[in-house]
Design a protein around this motif. Structure first.
Motif, short mmCIF file in Angstrom:
data_model
loop_
_atom_site.label_atom_id
_atom_site.label_comp_id
_atom_site.label_asym_id
_atom_site.label_seq_id
_atom_site.Cartn_x
_atom_site.Cartn_y
_atom_site.Cartn_z
N ILE A 73 -33.19 -22.24 31.41
CA ILE A 73 -32.45 -21.92 30.19
C ILE A 73 -33.03 -22.71 29.02
O ILE A 73 -33.27 -22.17 27.94
N ILE A 74 -33.26 -23.99 29.23
CA ILE A 74 -33.83 -24.84 28.18
C ILE A 74 -35.21 -24.33 27.77
O ILE A 74 -35.53 -24.24 26.58
N ILE A 75 -36.03 -23.97 28.75
CA ILE A 75 -37.37 -23.45 28.45
C ILE A 75 -37.26 -22.18 27.62
O ILE A 75 -38.01 -21.99 26.65
N HIS A 76 -36.33 -21.30 27.97
CA HIS A 76 -36.18 -20.05 27.22
C HIS A 76 -35.78 -20.33 25.77
O HIS A 76 -36.29 -19.70 24.84
N PHE A 77 -34.87 -21.27 25.56
CA PHE A 77 -34.48 -21.62 24.20
C PHE A 77 -35.65 -22.24 23.44
O PHE A 77 -35.81 -21.99 22.24
N ILE A 78 -36.46 -23.02 24.10
CA ILE A 78 -37.66 -23.58 23.45
C ILE A 78 -38.62 -22.45 23.07
O ILE A 78 -39.17 -22.44 21.96
N PHE A 79 -38.81 -21.48 23.96
CA PHE A 79 -39.68 -20.34 23.65
C PHE A 79 -39.12 -19.54 22.47
O PHE A 79 -39.87 -19.07 21.62
N TYR A 80 -37.80 -19.39 22.44
CA TYR A 80 -37.18 -18.69 21.32
C TYR A 80 -37.43 -19.45 20.01
O TYR A 80 -37.76 -18.86 18.99
N GLY A 81 -37.30 -20.77 20.06
CA GLY A 81 -37.59 -21.60 18.89
C GLY A 81 -39.04 -21.47 18.46
O GLY A 81 -39.35 -21.40 17.26
N CYS A 82 -39.96 -21.44 19.43
CA CYS A 82 -41.38 -21.26 19.12
C CYS A 82 -41.62 -19.90 18.46
O CYS A 82 -42.40 -19.79 17.50
N PHE A 83 -40.94 -18.87 18.97
CA PHE A 83 -41.05 -17.54 18.38
C PHE A 83 -40.58 -17.54 16.93
O PHE A 83 -41.27 -17.04 16.04
N LYS A 84 -39.43 -18.13 16.67
CA LYS A 84 -38.90 -18.19 15.31
C LYS A 84 -39.84 -18.98 14.39
O LYS A 84 -40.08 -18.59 13.26
N LEU A 85 -40.37 -20.09 14.90
CA LEU A 85 -41.31 -20.89 14.12
C LEU A 85 -42.59 -20.11 13.85
O LEU A 85 -43.13 -20.15 12.73
N ARG A 86 -43.06 -19.37 14.84
CA ARG A 86 -44.27 -18.57 14.67
C ARG A 86 -44.07 -17.51 13.59
O ARG A 86 -44.94 -17.31 12.74
N VAL A 87 -42.91 -16.85 13.58
CA VAL A 87 -42.62 -15.85 12.55
C VAL A 87 -42.53 -16.52 11.19
O VAL A 87 -43.08 -16.02 10.20
N TRP A 88 -41.88 -17.67 11.10
CA TRP A 88 -41.76 -18.39 9.83
C TRP A 88 -43.14 -18.81 9.33
O TRP A 88 -43.43 -18.68 8.14
N LEU A 89 -43.98 -19.33 10.22
CA LEU A 89 -45.32 -19.75 9.82
C LEU A 89 -46.14 -18.57 9.31
O LEU A 89 -46.89 -18.69 8.34
N TYR A 90 -45.98 -17.42 9.95
CA TYR A 90 -46.68 -16.23 9.50
C TYR A 90 -46.24 -15.86 8.09
O TYR A 90 -47.06 -15.61 7.21
N LYS A 91 -44.94 -15.84 7.87
CA LYS A 91 -44.42 -15.50 6.56
C LYS A 91 -44.81 -16.55 5.52
O LYS A 91 -45.16 -16.22 4.39
N TYR A 92 -44.80 -17.81 5.89
CA TYR A 92 -45.18 -18.89 4.98
C TYR A 92 -46.66 -18.79 4.61
O TYR A 92 -47.03 -18.95 3.46
#
Length: 165
Positions: free
Chosen positions: A120-139
């Motif tokens: 569960i913790i790993i999945h939440f970390i992956f979700y956070g990485c996904f959100k960060l990746r989208v933010w970095l792309y937009k930035y």
């Protein structure tokens, strides 16, 4: 593409979990190390960690149940394997010592419960990485509004679609 996404969500968290559990609970100096041991319990995890950053695969928070399906399947398999007389590479009557069901179910269940929490913790970390990746792309694109075009799943999509996931 949906099958690819399903398989990615199903296996990526489990891959990291397997690497963590093997090197922290199973491996010791007496354990024989072959090339396939490194690939199975190390390179796979490294690949997933790199893959999460270089692919545009989305991660849905609600897909946290998928690794449980794989884990539950593996638990059932290991119980059947154990009671059917299967042996591991060392000739021991279990796949991994932490899953020795014939020696009592208490410790294997504790390990499985702990693994469930970690996945569960790993999945939440992956979700956070996904959100960060989208933010970095937009930035990087210099676009702060939510209508920027972000490619994922092999197609162009509105970033609002990604945010919904």
């Amino acid at each position: 593409m949906k099958l690819n996404w399903f398989l990615y969500e199903l296996t990526s968290g489990e891959t990291i979990l397997i690497s963590l559990l093997f090197w922290s609970l199973i491996y010791n100096e007496d354990y024989p190390i072959y090339a396939d041991t490194y690939v199975t319990h190390g390179v796979n995890g490294l690949y997933v960690l790199i893959d999460i950053w270089i692919t545009a695969m989305p991660v849905k928070i609600l897909h946290v149940y998928l690794p449980f399906l794989l884990g539950l399947s593996y638990i059932i398999f290991s119980i059947i394997y154990d009671y059917s007389g299967g042996t591991n590479a060392l000739g021991m009557p279990y796949i991994y010592s932490v899953l020795d069901w014939s020696d009592g179910v208490t410790w294997p269940l504790i390990y499985c419960g702990g693994a469930a929490v970690v996945v569960i913790i790993i999945h939440f970390i992956f979700y956070g990485c996904f959100k960060l990746r989208v933010w970095l792309y937009k930035y990087r694109k210099g676009d702060d509004n939510s209508s920027s075009s972000v490619a994922y799943e092999g197609r162009q999509s509105d970033s609002r679609d990604i945010e919904k996931n």
